[in-house]
Design a protein around this motif. Structure first.
Motif, short mmCIF file in Angstrom:
data_model
loop_
_atom_site.label_atom_id
_atom_site.label_comp_id
_atom_site.label_asym_id
_atom_site.label_seq_id
_atom_site.Cartn_x
_atom_site.Cartn_y
_atom_site.Cartn_z
N SER A 128 0.97 -1.16 -0.02
CA SER A 128 0.05 -0.01 -0.05
C SER A 128 1.00 1.25 -0.22
N GLU A 129 0.43 2.31 -0.24
CA GLU A 129 1.06 3.74 -0.31
C GLU A 129 1.55 3.89 1.22
N ASP A 130 0.82 3.45 2.01
CA ASP A 130 1.20 3.59 3.69
C ASP A 130 2.25 2.92 3.81
N ASP A 131 2.49 1.48 3.35
CA ASP A 131 3.59 0.62 3.42
C ASP A 131 4.82 1.42 2.98
N ILE A 132 4.69 1.69 1.77
CA ILE A 132 5.91 2.31 1.23
C ILE A 132 6.42 3.61 1.79
N ARG A 146 9.97 4.18 3.46
CA ARG A 146 10.88 5.19 3.26
C ARG A 146 11.35 6.05 4.27
N GLN A 147 10.55 6.08 5.43
CA GLN A 147 10.86 6.76 6.47
C GLN A 147 11.91 5.74 7.43
N LEU A 148 11.55 4.78 7.63
CA LEU A 148 12.49 3.64 8.20
C LEU A 148 13.71 3.35 7.76
N ALA A 149 13.73 3.76 6.27
CA ALA A 149 15.20 3.78 5.72
C ALA A 149 15.78 4.95 5.93
N GLU A 150 15.19 6.03 5.96
CA GLU A 150 15.92 7.34 6.16
C GLU A 150 16.43 7.23 7.57
N GLU A 151 15.75 6.47 8.45
CA GLU A 151 16.26 6.60 9.88
C GLU A 151 17.37 5.56 10.15
#
Length: 69
Positions: free
Chosen positions: A14-18, A22-27
Motif C-alpha cells: 500500500s502507499e502507507d507501507d511504502i 521510506r521513513q524507516l530507511a531514512e532513519e
C-alpha cells in the motif's frame, strides 16, 4: 514466540507501507527490522526498496549512534 505484526507476505504494497518503508530507511533502520515492522521478509523489503528507488544503505558508518567517550 509469535510476532505481533500481521503478515503481509504476498499482499500488494500500500502507499502507507511504502511511506513507512521510506521513513524507516531514512532513519537507518536495519532491513530485518523494517521487515518485522511491515510484516514482510527482508528480501521483500529489499526488493520493494530497490523498485521504489529507496536506499537501504546506512547514511553513516555507526548504525547505533555510538559516541566516543
Amino acid at each position: 514466540m509469535t510476532a505481533k505484526t500481521e503478515r503481509n507476505s504476498g499482499d500488494p504494497w500500500s502507499e502507507d507501507d511504502i511511506a513507512q518503508l521510506r521513513q524507516l530507511a531514512e532513519e537507518n533502520t536495519p532491513t530485518r527490522v523494517i521487515g518485522l515492522k511491515l510484516g514482510r521478509t527482508p528480501e521483500a523489503v529489499q526488493s520493494k526498496a530497490s523498485a521504489e528507488g529507496i536506499s537501504l544503505k546506512p547514511v553513516n558508518q555507526s548504525p547505533y549512534n555510538r559516541q566516543d567517550g
